[in-house]
Design a protein around this motif. Structure first.
Motif, PDB file in Angstrom:
ATOM      1  N   THR A 269      -4.920   2.471 -10.901  1.00 59.92           N
ATOM      2  CA  THR A 269      -4.261   3.775 -10.685  1.00 59.92           C
ATOM      3  C   THR A 269      -3.330   4.121 -11.843  1.00 59.92           C
ATOM      4  O   THR A 269      -3.359   5.225 -12.388  1.00 59.92           O
ATOM      5  CB  THR A 269      -3.430   3.733  -9.382  1.00 59.92           C
ATOM      6  OG1 THR A 269      -4.284   3.331  -8.318  1.00 59.92           O
ATOM      7  CG2 THR A 269      -2.832   5.084  -9.060  1.00 59.92           C
ATOM      8  N   VAL A 270      -2.488   3.154 -12.224  1.00 60.12           N
ATOM      9  CA  VAL A 270      -1.495   3.430 -13.278  1.00 60.12           C
ATOM     10  C   VAL A 270      -2.208   3.763 -14.591  1.00 60.12           C
ATOM     11  O   VAL A 270      -1.868   4.736 -15.283  1.00 60.12           O
ATOM     12  CB  VAL A 270      -0.551   2.222 -13.465  1.00 60.12           C
ATOM     13  CG1 VAL A 270       0.349   2.423 -14.663  1.00 60.12           C
ATOM     14  CG2 VAL A 270       0.302   2.025 -12.217  1.00 60.12           C
ATOM     15  N   LEU A 271      -3.254   2.999 -14.899  1.00 60.04           N
ATOM     16  CA  LEU A 271      -3.980   3.235 -16.147  1.00 60.04           C
ATOM     17  C   LEU A 271      -4.640   4.612 -16.125  1.00 60.04           C
ATOM     18  O   LEU A 271      -4.597   5.367 -17.099  1.00 60.04           O
ATOM     19  CB  LEU A 271      -5.054   2.146 -16.322  1.00 60.04           C
ATOM     20  CG  LEU A 271      -5.525   1.942 -17.759  1.00 60.04           C
ATOM     21  CD1 LEU A 271      -4.350   1.648 -18.671  1.00 60.04           C
ATOM     22  CD2 LEU A 271      -6.521   0.792 -17.836  1.00 60.04           C
ATOM     23  N   ASN A 272      -5.226   4.936 -14.969  1.00 65.90           N
ATOM     24  CA  ASN A 272      -5.831   6.247 -14.765  1.00 65.90           C
ATOM     25  C   ASN A 272      -4.875   7.387 -15.042  1.00 65.90           C
ATOM     26  O   ASN A 272      -5.198   8.348 -15.718  1.00 65.90           O
ATOM     27  CB  ASN A 272      -6.139   6.368 -13.267  1.00 65.90           C
ATOM     28  CG  ASN A 272      -7.587   6.498 -13.030  1.00 65.90           C
ATOM     29  OD1 ASN A 272      -8.236   7.282 -13.702  1.00 65.90           O
ATOM     30  ND2 ASN A 272      -8.106   5.725 -12.113  1.00 65.90           N
ATOM     31  N   ILE A 273      -3.669   7.267 -14.438  1.00 67.05           N
ATOM     32  CA  ILE A 273      -2.698   8.362 -14.565  1.00 67.05           C
ATOM     33  C   ILE A 273      -2.293   8.500 -16.030  1.00 67.05           C
ATOM     34  O   ILE A 273      -2.183   9.603 -16.564  1.00 67.05           O
ATOM     35  CB  ILE A 273      -1.471   8.080 -13.669  1.00 67.05           C
ATOM     36  CG1 ILE A 273      -1.889   8.168 -12.202  1.00 67.05           C
ATOM     37  CG2 ILE A 273      -0.354   9.061 -13.953  1.00 67.05           C
ATOM     38  CD1 ILE A 273      -0.805   7.808 -11.208  1.00 67.05           C
TER      39      ILE A 273
ATOM     40  N   SER B  19       0.841  -1.213   0.000  1.00 63.74           N
ATOM     41  CA  SER B  19       0.000   0.000   0.000  1.00 63.74           C
ATOM     42  C   SER B  19       0.869   1.254   0.000  1.00 63.74           C
ATOM     43  O   SER B  19       0.470   2.286  -0.522  1.00 63.74           O
ATOM     44  CB  SER B  19      -1.008  -0.002   1.151  1.00 63.74           C
ATOM     45  OG  SER B  19      -0.363  -0.301   2.333  1.00 63.74           O
ATOM     46  N   SER B  20       2.116   1.168   0.558  1.00 57.56           N
ATOM     47  CA  SER B  20       2.978   2.359   0.470  1.00 57.56           C
ATOM     48  C   SER B  20       3.359   2.610  -0.991  1.00 57.56           C
ATOM     49  O   SER B  20       3.499   3.750  -1.423  1.00 57.56           O
ATOM     50  CB  SER B  20       4.228   2.182   1.333  1.00 57.56           C
ATOM     51  OG  SER B  20       5.118   1.274   0.726  1.00 57.56           O
ATOM     52  N   ILE B  21       3.514   1.522  -1.770  1.00 59.19           N
ATOM     53  CA  ILE B  21       3.821   1.710  -3.205  1.00 59.19           C
ATOM     54  C   ILE B  21       2.600   2.306  -3.900  1.00 59.19           C
ATOM     55  O   ILE B  21       2.706   3.248  -4.693  1.00 59.19           O
ATOM     56  CB  ILE B  21       4.191   0.358  -3.863  1.00 59.19           C
ATOM     57  CG1 ILE B  21       5.491  -0.167  -3.269  1.00 59.19           C
ATOM     58  CG2 ILE B  21       4.331   0.515  -5.374  1.00 59.19           C
ATOM     59  CD1 ILE B  21       5.909  -1.531  -3.795  1.00 59.19           C
ATOM     60  N   SER B  22       1.431   1.784  -3.538  1.00 55.26           N
ATOM     61  CA  SER B  22       0.196   2.253  -4.168  1.00 55.26           C
ATOM     62  C   SER B  22       0.001   3.747  -3.933  1.00 55.26           C
ATOM     63  O   SER B  22      -0.351   4.506  -4.834  1.00 55.26           O
ATOM     64  CB  SER B  22      -0.973   1.460  -3.592  1.00 55.26           C
ATOM     65  OG  SER B  22      -2.167   1.904  -4.151  1.00 55.26           O
ATOM     66  N   GLU B  23       0.277   4.201  -2.682  1.00 50.70           N
ATOM     67  CA  GLU B  23       0.105   5.633  -2.388  1.00 50.70           C
ATOM     68  C   GLU B  23       1.178   6.468  -3.079  1.00 50.70           C
ATOM     69  O   GLU B  23       0.933   7.590  -3.498  1.00 50.70           O
ATOM     70  CB  GLU B  23       0.134   5.868  -0.879  1.00 50.70           C
ATOM     71  CG  GLU B  23      -1.123   5.341  -0.217  1.00 50.70           C
ATOM     72  CD  GLU B  23      -1.165   5.596   1.278  1.00 50.70           C
ATOM     73  OE1 GLU B  23      -0.448   6.507   1.747  1.00 50.70           O
ATOM     74  OE2 GLU B  23      -1.913   4.890   1.965  1.00 50.70           O
ATOM     75  N   GLY B  24       2.386   5.879  -3.169  1.00 47.34           N
ATOM     76  CA  GLY B  24       3.480   6.634  -3.789  1.00 47.34           C
ATOM     77  C   GLY B  24       3.287   6.859  -5.277  1.00 47.34           C
ATOM     78  O   GLY B  24       3.844   7.788  -5.856  1.00 47.34           O
ATOM     79  N   LEU B  25       2.462   5.987  -5.921  1.00 47.80           N
ATOM     80  CA  LEU B  25       2.250   6.135  -7.371  1.00 47.80           C
ATOM     81  C   LEU B  25       1.637   7.488  -7.707  1.00 47.80           C
ATOM     82  O   LEU B  25       1.865   8.031  -8.781  1.00 47.80           O
ATOM     83  CB  LEU B  25       1.322   5.028  -7.888  1.00 47.80           C
ATOM     84  CG  LEU B  25       1.941   3.632  -8.020  1.00 47.80           C
ATOM     85  CD1 LEU B  25       0.865   2.619  -8.360  1.00 47.80           C
ATOM     86  CD2 LEU B  25       3.030   3.603  -9.078  1.00 47.80           C
ATOM     87  N   THR B  26       0.832   8.030  -6.771  1.00 51.41           N
ATOM     88  CA  THR B  26       0.179   9.312  -7.086  1.00 51.41           C
ATOM     89  C   THR B  26       0.879  10.475  -6.388  1.00 51.41           C
ATOM     90  O   THR B  26       0.323  11.560  -6.285  1.00 51.41           O
ATOM     91  CB  THR B  26      -1.301   9.287  -6.646  1.00 51.41           C
ATOM     92  OG1 THR B  26      -1.333   8.911  -5.263  1.00 51.41           O
ATOM     93  CG2 THR B  26      -2.092   8.279  -7.443  1.00 51.41           C
TER      94      THR B  26
ATOM     95  N   ASN C 208     -17.660   6.081 -12.691  1.00 52.07           N
ATOM     96  CA  ASN C 208     -17.649   6.176 -11.235  1.00 52.07           C
ATOM     97  C   ASN C 208     -16.938   5.073 -10.518  1.00 52.07           C
ATOM     98  O   ASN C 208     -15.895   5.234  -9.943  1.00 52.07           O
ATOM     99  CB  ASN C 208     -19.088   6.086 -10.717  1.00 52.07           C
ATOM    100  CG  ASN C 208     -19.742   7.368 -10.980  1.00 52.07           C
ATOM    101  OD1 ASN C 208     -19.023   8.293 -11.316  1.00 52.07           O
ATOM    102  ND2 ASN C 208     -21.017   7.461 -10.867  1.00 52.07           N
ATOM    103  N   ASP C 209     -17.551   3.883 -10.584  1.00 48.18           N
ATOM    104  CA  ASP C 209     -17.169   2.884  -9.601  1.00 48.18           C
ATOM    105  C   ASP C 209     -15.803   2.314  -9.912  1.00 48.18           C
ATOM    106  O   ASP C 209     -14.947   2.238  -9.069  1.00 48.18           O
ATOM    107  CB  ASP C 209     -18.224   1.776  -9.558  1.00 48.18           C
ATOM    108  CG  ASP C 209     -19.599   2.411  -9.516  1.00 48.18           C
ATOM    109  OD1 ASP C 209     -19.646   3.526  -8.956  1.00 48.18           O
ATOM    110  OD2 ASP C 209     -20.575   1.861 -10.036  1.00 48.18           O
ATOM    111  N   MET C 210     -15.610   1.991 -11.180  1.00 40.65           N
ATOM    112  CA  MET C 210     -14.351   1.351 -11.513  1.00 40.65           C
ATOM    113  C   MET C 210     -13.187   2.276 -11.182  1.00 40.65           C
ATOM    114  O   MET C 210     -12.184   1.853 -10.676  1.00 40.65           O
ATOM    115  CB  MET C 210     -14.294   1.043 -13.017  1.00 40.65           C
ATOM    116  CG  MET C 210     -15.081  -0.152 -13.437  1.00 40.65           C
ATOM    117  SD  MET C 210     -14.707  -1.582 -12.437  1.00 40.65           S
ATOM    118  CE  MET C 210     -13.803  -2.570 -13.536  1.00 40.65           C
ATOM    119  N   MET C 211     -13.350   3.561 -11.535  1.00 43.12           N
ATOM    120  CA  MET C 211     -12.170   4.418 -11.473  1.00 43.12           C
ATOM    121  C   MET C 211     -11.957   5.036 -10.098  1.00 43.12           C
ATOM    122  O   MET C 211     -10.882   5.422  -9.760  1.00 43.12           O
ATOM    123  CB  MET C 211     -12.279   5.549 -12.499  1.00 43.12           C
ATOM    124  CG  MET C 211     -12.350   5.050 -13.904  1.00 43.12           C
ATOM    125  SD  MET C 211     -11.082   3.846 -14.247  1.00 43.12           S
ATOM    126  CE  MET C 211      -9.825   4.879 -14.854  1.00 43.12           C
ATOM    127  N   SER C 212     -13.031   5.215  -9.348  1.00 45.56           N
ATOM    128  CA  SER C 212     -12.760   5.879  -8.074  1.00 45.56           C
ATOM    129  C   SER C 212     -12.329   4.838  -7.067  1.00 45.56           C
ATOM    130  O   SER C 212     -11.758   5.132  -6.090  1.00 45.56           O
ATOM    131  CB  SER C 212     -13.976   6.621  -7.589  1.00 45.56           C
ATOM    132  OG  SER C 212     -15.032   5.719  -7.488  1.00 45.56           O
TER     133      SER C 212
END
Length: 1076
Positions: A974-978, A907-914, A1072-1076
């Motif tokens: 997240t990565v796809l979103n960014i 989860s620290s990696i997940s938060e660091g992605l953004t 909505n749901d998928m992306m948030s």
């Protein structure tokens, strides 16, 4: 019963509000705050808020209800259902419409609530209709009613625009940008047009300016217009402070409003017709309009727009009465600066009244500079205008005269003379001295360096004349027995300004092609400063002036950049002048003057931190560039080394000082061990002293700490400078094994005192850093492994002890705990990635050094909350770069961790992605890539019929990941979103983990893809579907380099296609749901 129950409840709440907003007693207020937090979290909070709004007797209870509701609608976990949010929105609108005379702060809080609901529900649908988007309809009924209602309506729009423009920390940035872009495309232009039309009506109505409510309406309309123009149209200005580079990225669909000259005219007319207290807002709007991106117009349209703009500016300069208000004056200066930051000199000179306008602007600037005490913070904008004008002179191709050769010298003269005249007044009246704010002075001097180079002869003649007057008076005062200290101080102040300014204009040579005559003029100026320095240095035993010394150092810094070094012609006219006047024939002699000054400063100013650190910086800069000046250095070298130990007691500068000394020593050290021993004598003695102290039980702790801290700072400087193998090995053999135990002992004893541990840990981190491959041990040497043992021992000692500190107050947690941990992380990273240790041998020979270090890392990591990892930049950089090395080379260790630790790291990696810091974000991508690749390899192994079974840890790791698929899926999303929706600064890094993520989650990826496709408007779906098809075109199910590179190329094309497709879309993306 219900009624009376409600009554008591209401009374209690109202009483709490009173305590919260009116009491002066802190304890009572804290009690009330606590009770109200409980109230917000209680299940019946919603109905109670309604009760307060309906029947509350004080404004405070209405305020409380509004803020509690805002918290309720904003919460991310357990959000309110859509029906309830629609009800609250309608209730708020009716409440505001039926009660136009509420207290201002209550109206404000209710409008804030409306704006928050609308923003967060922007993509919510009911029966195929976006329920929160009919903003203008919501407001129209207010605009058709009384003035008070109108004000509320306009404030709603203004607050909403502001709310949507501001990213908040609780929701992801991707979601914020989607809402902002959709609002920009669907509503913002309508709001802007409405606002301008209402302003036109208001200005046409002969404003009745005695009517308070009319004032309020005008104020809100201007705020609304300003918010529209200040909108972050393309998601680039996360930083409020970058004022000067601001281009307003108006969408192309707004062209009509800006091509129509009546929009611009409206604001200039308003400026002249309304009271000065409103004008700053009008000017702020004009600043934004003047900064509209150039590409909105073609050349002819831009010329027309600029000519209207310049006419408006001319009118203001011809009737400058309102500018006596500092706020108006400040905004007007910003407007003038935009004339040159957004338009070219070649375009300005073609404007009809250019000669008259440039004369007016020059007079305005000169007057402003002469009144230096009025609005000093606005001067920056005027100087930046002239700096940009002066810098463009060599490049302007237009035939029309620019007349800057006439006006720029006037500006230069006004700046210089006004600074000198201010000295006497500041000393006489005890005002704040601008020279104390070195940052501001530096900024103005940078601007002046360009302005002064325009018509440089005039600048130099003026400086020579003023310098000679002041220097002569100064000398006479020093010789006179009856001189008053005040007169001496005035001349010193004037000379300080002149030395700073001379340094600046010499530094300005870098941006202009120079002639021999100009170099000769530089020579005249330099001679004068050096003569002044001889005079002031001769008096240092009695008295010195700190500000004048700092000015001298600033002058030396500029002089060094321009006239010392390989790129300067030695025949420069400057040196000819120096040899005629001062007998300094060449660069080496000038360098001797520099060194002499450095030594003088260290001798006399050793206790003055600003001067010492700047002097050492100068020494450091010289030591990098001048290995060839051996003769010059060697005569002074012994002095530098020995005599200054005593003076630089506890300063951080010692590290810089020893870095410079180390560099100079390396010039001809070679393999001469005797010379090295000689150089290290004072440090050897200091180590022996500390060792002596440690060996007795009773020693003076302060004394020991001070000696040790000074010593390790000096050593770190030397270690940093020694970046070649031979010299670094001498240092290594000197410190290991003899003195290492002393450092370890210091960490054991004083782990709780960062003033001690920080320097020791930093030294260790420097020693294990394989800078320029200096740590190459011989084949038969075990030193690499021994060095790692010491590292491991220090990390474990410090780590285990620092965790015994218990609860540390929030404001001290970084200083007492996190900073040390961060250095340990960097140290471990340097050791693990230095390639001088084979880490496989530890387990082989039953040595637990590696295990201990890694286990300590995990213990330390788990003691840090996630938020702190990202809140402290140095900590996040050291943590993520260490994690990168661990996931690359020690995946077996990561795989063997407990499930909760693995989840923590993921989860620290997940938060660091953004994260906003690109380094952190890139590091996370690379960690994620290593983990995903490892997983993929293990999975493909487990499916093959192999004789070697999977190791126990990789088996467990696979198991954990299969139990928690959501973690990896979240990161894929997240990565796809960014990549799709954001301005992605590191696309290559983002692409690396993405392929592995897709191959591990094919089903999830296809759902995600369908969700994104379906969220597009119907006519766009086919195109989006095709983008995804092309993304996976020719991609095989493996992670071989060739396949990865192909995917990275596909992804670049994918991102371009998706962006093009979305640009032409009328509204943003909703999933909505998928992306948030």
């Amino acid at each position: 019963k219900g009624e009376s129950g409600e009554g008591t409840c209401l009374a209690q709440l109202e009483n709490l509000c009173k305590q919260l907003y009116e009491t002066t007693d802190t304890a009572t207020r804290l009690q009330a705050e606590k009770a109200l937090v409980e109230f917000t979290n209680s299940p019946d909070c919603l109905s109670k808020c309604q009760l307060l709004l309906e029947r509350g007797s004080s404004s405070y209870s209405q305020l409380l209800a509004a803020t509690c509701l805002t918290k309720l609608v904003s919460r991310t976990n357990n959000p309110l259902p859509l029906e309830q949010r629609i009800d609250i929105r309608n209730y708020v609108l009716n409440y505001l419409a039926t009660r136009p005379k509420l207290a201002t702060f209550v109206t404000q809080a209710l409008i804030q609530l409306y704006a928050r609901i609308t923003k967060l529900g922007w993509f919510d649908c009911q029966k195929d209709e976006y329920v929160f988007r009919n903003v203008i309809t919501d407001v129209t009924r207010f605009l058709q009613d009384s003035v008070e209602h109108c004000i509320i309506g306009v404030t709603i729009l203004s607050q909403l625009t502001n709310e949507i423009n501001q990213a908040d920390t609780t929701h992801p940035l991707t979601k914020h940008r989607k809402i902002a872009s959709s609002f920009r495309d669907s509503s913002l232009f309508d709001i802007f047009t409405l606002s301008c039309n209402l302003l036109k009506q208001a200005s046409g109505k002969n404003l009745n300016l005695n009517d308070e409510s009319q004032h309020g309406l005008l104020m809100q309309l201007l705020k609304l217009t300003h918010n529209c123009l200040n909108f972050d149209f393309i998601g680039t200005s996360t930083d409020e402070s970058s004022d000067d580079l601001c281009t307003v990225q108006i969408p192309t669909s707004w062209r009509s409003a800006f091509l129509d000259s009546s929009t611009l005219q409206l604001f200039f007319d308003l400026y002249h017709s309304i009271p000065p207290s409103f004008s700053p807002l009008v000017l702020s709007c004009l600043v934004q309009i003047a900064s509209v991106r150039r590409s909105l117009f073609n050349n002819a349209e831009r010329a027309k727009f600029l000519s209207h703009l310049v006419d408006g500016v001319k009118r203001i300069l011809e009737n400058p009465q309102s500018l006596s208000d500092p706020n108006n004056y400040h905004e007007f200066c910003r407007l003038l600066a935009r004339l040159k930051s957004n338009y070219q000199l070649g375009e300005l000179v073609k404007v009809e009244n250019y000669p008259e306008v440039i004369r007016l602007i020059a007079n305005f600037t000169v007057t402003s500079l002469q009144h230096w005490e009025f609005a000093p913070n606005s001067v920056h904008y005027l100087l930046s205008l002239w700096q940009r004008l002066a810098a463009s002179v060599p490049y302007v191709k237009a035939t029309e005269p620019h007349m800057l050769e006439t006006y720029t010298p006037e500006v230069t003269k006004a700046y210089i003379t006004s600074r000198l005249e201010s000295v006497h007044i500041i000393l006489r009246d005890g005002l704040e001295d601008p020279l104390d704010d070195t940052g501001l002075v530096q900024q103005q001097l940078d601007q002046l360096s360009t302005i002064g180079r325009c018509e440089y002869e005039k600048t130099c003649a003026l400086l020579v004349q003023l310098f000679d007057q002041s220097a002569q008076s100064y000398q006479e005062l020093l010789q006179s027995a009856t001189a008053s200290p005040m007169d001496v101080a005035v001349q010193e102040g004037r000379l300080t300004w002149l030395v700073y300014i001379i340094g600046a204009v010499i530094g300005g040579r870098v941006s202009f092609a120079s002639t021999d005559e100009q170099d000769a003029m530089d020579g005249e100026l330099v001679c004068r400063v050096l003569q002044l320095m001889n005079l002031t240095d001769s008096r240092l035993a009695q008295a010195g002036n700190e500000k004048l010394e700092l000015a001298m150092l600033s002058f030396f810094e500029q002089f060094r950049k321009i006239y010392i070094g390989d790129q300067v012609q030695k025949s420069s006219k400057l040196y000819r002048r120096l040899s005629e006047v001062l007998g300094l024939n060449d660069e080496t002699m000038v360098l001797s003057v520099f060194i002499g000054k450095i030594i003088t400063n260290l001798k006399y100013w050793g206790r003055c931190e600003p001067i010492t650190s700047k002097t050492l910086q100068l020494l450091n800069d010289l030591s990098i560039g001048y290995p060839f000046q051996k003769s010059c250095w060697s005569e002074h070298f012994s002095f530098l080394g020995i005599n200054n130990q005593s003076n630089l007691t506890d300063m951080r500068c010692r590290t810089t000082f020893y870095t410079a000394l180390g560099r100079l020593l390396m010039v001809d050290l070679g393999e001469d061990e005797d010379q090295y021993e000689q150089f290290m004598l004072p440090l050897t003695a200091a180590f022996e002293t500390v060792a002596q102290m440690f060996s007795t039980n009773t020693f003076n702790e302060q004394e020991a700490k001070r000696t040790l801290v000074g010593l390790v700072r000096d050593l770190r400087g030397i270690a940093f400078a020694f970046n070649a193998k031979t010299s670094f090995m001498m240092l290594f053999e000197w410190i290991y094994p003899s003195y290492m135990p002393i450092l370890q002992r210091a960490i054991e004893l004083w782990y709780h005192d960062p003033a001690c541990t920080t320097p020791v840990l930093k030294l260790m981190a420097e020693l294990v850093h394989n800078r320029s491959q200096r740590l190459q041990f011989d084949v038969s040497s075990p030193n690499g492994i021994l060095l790692f043992r010491e590292t491991s021992k220090m990390i474990t000692t410090y780590g285990n002890r620092i965790l015994t500190l218990g609860e540390v107050p929030k404001d001290q947690v970084y200083a007492l705990k996190l900073k040390g941990i961060s250095i340990c992380f960097s140290m471990l990273k340097a050791a693990l990635s230095g390639s001088y240790v084979n880490f496989g041998v530890f387990r082989l020979y039953g040595d637990d050094a590696l295990d201990n270090a890694l286990q300590t890392f995990i213990k330390l990591l788990l003691s840090i909350p996630h938020s702190d990892l990202l809140d402290y930049p140095k900590l996040s950089q050291s943590y993520y770069s260490l994690l990168e090395v661990l996931t690359q080379d020690h995946m077996n260790f990561i795989a063997s961790l407990e499930p909760h630790v693995i989840m923590y790291i993921l989860s620290s990696i997940s938060e660091g992605l953004t994260a906003l810091d690109t380094m952190v974000c890139t590091g996370c991508c690379s960690c994620l890539d290593h983990i995903v690749t490892y997983l993929f390899k293990q999975l493909s192994r487990s499916t093959k019929k192999r004789t070697t079974p999977l190791t126990q840890e990789s088996d467990r790791f696979l198991h954990i990941m299969q139990q928690h698929p959501e973690m990896i899926q979240q990161m894929l999303s997240t990565v796809l979103n960014i990549i799709i929706f954001e301005d992605c600064r590191n696309q290559w890094s983002m692409s690396r983990p993405l392929l592995g993520l897709i191959l591990l989650n094919e089903k999830y990826f296809s759902d995600l893809r369908n969700s994104i496709v379906n969220s597009q408007p119907p006519e766009k779906q086919q195109a989006m579907h095709l983008c995804f098809e092309n993304l996976m075109e020719g991609i095989e199910r493996n992670l071989l380099t060739k396949n990865r590179d192909r995917f990275t190329q596909n992804l670049s094309a994918f991102r371009r296609e998706v962006n093009d497709s979305m640009k032409n879309s009328t509204y943003g993306v909703n999933s909505n749901d998928m992306m948030s």
